[in-house]
Design a protein around this motif. Structure first.
Motif, PDB file in Angstrom:
ATOM      1  N   THR A  95       0.818  -1.213   0.000  1.00  0.00           N
ATOM      2  CA  THR A  95       0.000   0.000   0.000  1.00  0.00           C
ATOM      3  C   THR A  95       0.850   1.261   0.000  1.00  0.00           C
ATOM      4  N   GLU A  96       2.113   1.150   0.380  1.00  0.00           N
ATOM      5  CA  GLU A  96       3.032   2.283   0.334  1.00  0.00           C
ATOM      6  C   GLU A  96       4.436   1.761   0.090  1.00  0.00           C
ATOM      7  N   CYS A  97       5.237   2.558  -0.587  1.00  0.00           N
ATOM      8  CA  CYS A  97       6.643   2.219  -0.792  1.00  0.00           C
ATOM      9  C   CYS A  97       7.401   3.503  -1.051  1.00  0.00           C
ATOM     10  N   LYS A 109       5.245  -0.736   2.949  1.00  0.00           N
ATOM     11  CA  LYS A 109       4.131  -1.111   3.808  1.00  0.00           C
ATOM     12  C   LYS A 109       3.309  -2.159   3.086  1.00  0.00           C
TER      13      LYS A 109
END
Length: 158
Positions: A95-97, A109
């Protein structure tokens, strides 16, 4: 495009409540409806306002286990970074990088259905040709602060 205090206030309000009525928005910034709405249309046309969306709570829809992972790659050249970043884009659980400096290459994430599902994902990454040298896993035990839906005027002024 130069933004004045009315534009900044419009952006701040719409970032928190994209469903506000024209009249309520105009009232909140102390302008009449027509000039207020002209400003909104100008901000949309300039690409500053890209669109309006509902903010969904994924934890209610599908419970997930959040995990942060530090990733260090074996090689540090453009092809290695591109290969890893393509993998991240193709992995829905990510969902996040962010790419970072200071000893590790990425903070990622992952929101998996379980710790077991997360470990299977990492195992697949390790056996792929993506080139991970080492990784460190951090299981989230409590969310202390998460991004707010809105944008403050101070953030817009930066």
């Amino acid at each position: 495009m130069k933004l004045d205090r009315y534009d900044l206030k419009i952006l701040e309000i719409l970032s928190r409540d994209g469903r506000i009525t024209k009249s309520k928005l105009a009232e909140a910034i102390n302008l009449s409806v027509s000039p207020c709405w002209e400003r909104v249309r100008r901000l949309e046309k300039a690409g500053i306002i890209e669109g309006y969306a509902a903010r969904l709570n994924p934890r209610v829809l599908v419970p997930r286990t959040p995990v942060w992972v530090q990733i260090e790659l074996k090689a540090h050249h453009a092809e290695s970074f591109a290969r890893f970043e393509a993998l991240v884009h193709d992995t829905p659980e990510v969902t996040e990088c962010v790419a970072v400096g200071g000893g590790v290459d990425y903070l990622v994430k992952v929101e998996a259905s379980s710790i077991d599902a997360y470990q299977r994902l990492i195992d697949a990454w390790l056996t792929s040709d993506v080139g991970i040298e080492r990784y460190f896993t951090y299981i989230v035990t409590k969310t202390v602060k998460r991004p707010a839906a809105g944008v403050s005027a101070a953030e817009l002024a930066l």
